[in-house]
Design a protein around this motif. Structure first.
Motif, PDB file in Angstrom:
ATOM      1  N   ALA B   9       0.849  -1.209   0.000  1.00  0.00           N
ATOM      2  CA  ALA B   9       0.000   0.000   0.000  1.00  0.00           C
ATOM      3  C   ALA B   9       0.879   1.252   0.000  1.00  0.00           C
ATOM      4  O   ALA B   9       0.580   2.231  -0.704  1.00  0.00           O
ATOM      5  CB  ALA B   9      -0.911  -0.011   1.222  1.00  0.00           C
ATOM      6  N   ALA B  13       0.826   3.997  -2.958  1.00  0.00           N
ATOM      7  CA  ALA B  13       0.490   5.389  -2.617  1.00  0.00           C
ATOM      8  C   ALA B  13       1.622   6.326  -3.032  1.00  0.00           C
ATOM      9  O   ALA B  13       1.366   7.425  -3.548  1.00  0.00           O
ATOM     10  CB  ALA B  13       0.219   5.507  -1.114  1.00  0.00           C
ATOM     11  N   THR B  14       2.874   5.881  -2.830  1.00  0.00           N
ATOM     12  CA  THR B  14       4.026   6.719  -3.206  1.00  0.00           C
ATOM     13  C   THR B  14       4.065   6.953  -4.715  1.00  0.00           C
ATOM     14  O   THR B  14       4.289   8.085  -5.168  1.00  0.00           O
ATOM     15  CB  THR B  14       5.346   6.064  -2.739  1.00  0.00           C
ATOM     16  N   TRP B  17       1.306   9.346  -5.675  1.00  0.00           N
ATOM     17  CA  TRP B  17       1.673  10.722  -5.271  1.00  0.00           C
ATOM     18  C   TRP B  17       2.722  11.308  -6.228  1.00  0.00           C
ATOM     19  O   TRP B  17       2.613  12.464  -6.637  1.00  0.00           O
ATOM     20  CB  TRP B  17       2.232  10.715  -3.840  1.00  0.00           C
ATOM     21  N   ALA B  23      -3.218  13.986  -7.319  1.00  0.00           N
ATOM     22  CA  ALA B  23      -2.998  13.263  -6.058  1.00  0.00           C
ATOM     23  C   ALA B  23      -2.254  14.139  -5.055  1.00  0.00           C
ATOM     24  O   ALA B  23      -2.563  14.134  -3.863  1.00  0.00           O
ATOM     25  CB  ALA B  23      -2.200  11.988  -6.334  1.00  0.00           C
ATOM     26  N   VAL B  28      -2.318  13.197  -0.950  1.00  0.00           N
ATOM     27  CA  VAL B  28      -2.029  11.763  -0.859  1.00  0.00           C
ATOM     28  C   VAL B  28      -0.744  11.538  -0.051  1.00  0.00           C
ATOM     29  O   VAL B  28      -0.523  10.467   0.496  1.00  0.00           O
ATOM     30  CB  VAL B  28      -1.931  11.139  -2.280  1.00  0.00           C
ATOM     31  N   LEU B  31      -1.264   9.971   3.232  1.00  0.00           N
ATOM     32  CA  LEU B  31      -1.452   8.526   3.152  1.00  0.00           C
ATOM     33  C   LEU B  31      -0.092   7.836   3.013  1.00  0.00           C
ATOM     34  O   LEU B  31       0.163   6.796   3.636  1.00  0.00           O
ATOM     35  CB  LEU B  31      -2.314   8.238   1.916  1.00  0.00           C
ATOM     36  N   VAL B  32       0.783   8.435   2.209  1.00  0.00           N
ATOM     37  CA  VAL B  32       2.124   7.885   1.985  1.00  0.00           C
ATOM     38  C   VAL B  32       2.878   7.787   3.312  1.00  0.00           C
ATOM     39  O   VAL B  32       3.404   6.727   3.666  1.00  0.00           O
ATOM     40  CB  VAL B  32       2.916   8.775   0.986  1.00  0.00           C
ATOM     41  N   LEU B  80      -7.454   4.837   4.620  1.00  0.00           N
ATOM     42  CA  LEU B  80      -8.180   5.558   3.570  1.00  0.00           C
ATOM     43  C   LEU B  80      -9.284   6.443   4.163  1.00  0.00           C
ATOM     44  O   LEU B  80      -9.494   7.564   3.725  1.00  0.00           O
ATOM     45  CB  LEU B  80      -8.773   4.583   2.551  1.00  0.00           C
ATOM     46  N   TRP B  83      -7.679   9.445   5.673  1.00  0.00           N
ATOM     47  CA  TRP B  83      -7.246  10.349   4.595  1.00  0.00           C
ATOM     48  C   TRP B  83      -8.441  11.127   4.004  1.00  0.00           C
ATOM     49  O   TRP B  83      -8.378  12.345   3.836  1.00  0.00           O
ATOM     50  CB  TRP B  83      -6.533   9.540   3.506  1.00  0.00           C
TER      51      TRP B  83
END
Lengths: 142, 100
Positions: B9, B13-14, B17, B23, B28, B31-32, B80, B83
């Protein structure tokens, strides 16, 4: 058991530090704009990202990680909604084990996250310096 | 299994982003950092467990694996939700500000 409490405690401290740094940056920015220029506290950084923003990266990792780990502990029934909130704190034997885990795993978690953040800050500083010097070179050429 | 799912994940996410302007606008990055923070913490847990039980660490029971996978996906869902709530509160696209 309760290892996530150590990074959580660090997150509280770093969040307070971030607020203090942010306030100093704001003050330094105002003094600079007013021409007072007595900026002992260099924040904006010659090449970009303010230090408070970099501290926010650490806060996000510590808070985010701690919340998700707390959820895992809830999942495994190690956290309860009633006092003493941690099942391991109910008897002295488990409490001793919990404290040992906090002192080993918990501290290691906090240290690892901080070290990785330090690495990210160093890399971002190098990238920003490189971008700035490339910009200066382009200016000289033109 | 939870560690693996969280690392995946974090990587996804990275990449999102890094590659998407939208994003980045939608934060985002939070989240990262959340996923990487949790991954690092679970990595420590995994290393400690490996030191304790050695090779047995790599031979988990099927039921444990299933439970850990379920936990991993629940962790992603929780992240999520956090976020989305953050995005709605911060309102980076000023959707609520326009209506208000």
């Amino acid at each position: 058991m309760a290892c996530f409490l150590v990074p959580t405690a660090e997150a509280v401290v770093t969040t307070i530090i971030t607020k203090v740094v942010q306030a100093k940056e704001k003050k330094a920015g105002i003094e600079k704009a007013e021409g007072l220029e007595k900026v002992e506290f260099s924040t904006e950084g010659k090449h970009g990202t303010p230090f408070s923003k970099k501290l926010k990266w650490l806060n996000s990792m510590l808070w985010g990680g701690s919340v998700l780990l707390a959820f895992e502990h809830l999942w495994h029934g190690e956290i309860t909604p009633f006092f003493p909130f941690l099942t391991a704190a109910a008897n002295p034997e488990d409490a001793a084990e919990m404290l040992h885990e906090m002192a080993t795993s918990g501290v290691a978690m906090a240290v690892l996250v901080t070290v990785v953040w330090g690495g990210i800050v160093i890399v971002s500083n190098v990238i920003e310096k490189r971008a700035a010097s490339a910009g200066e070179e382009a200016e000289v050429r033109s | 299994m939870t560690l693996l799912i969280t690392i995946l994940a974090a990587v996804v996410a990275t990449v999102i982003w890094y590659s998407s302007e939208k994003a980045r606008e939608l934060r985002v990055i939070n989240l990262v950092f959340m996923f990487w923070g949790a991954s690092l913490m679970w990595l420590v847990d995994a290393v400690v467990e490996f030191i304790e039980i050695r090779a047995e660490y790599f031979q988990p029971a099927a039921a444990d694996m299933l439970n850990d996978a379920f936990l991993g996906f629940s962790v992603i869902a929780l992240a999520l939700v956090i976020w989305v709530v953050t995005v709605l509160i911060k309102d980076p696209k000023h959707i609520f500000a326009k209506k208000g």
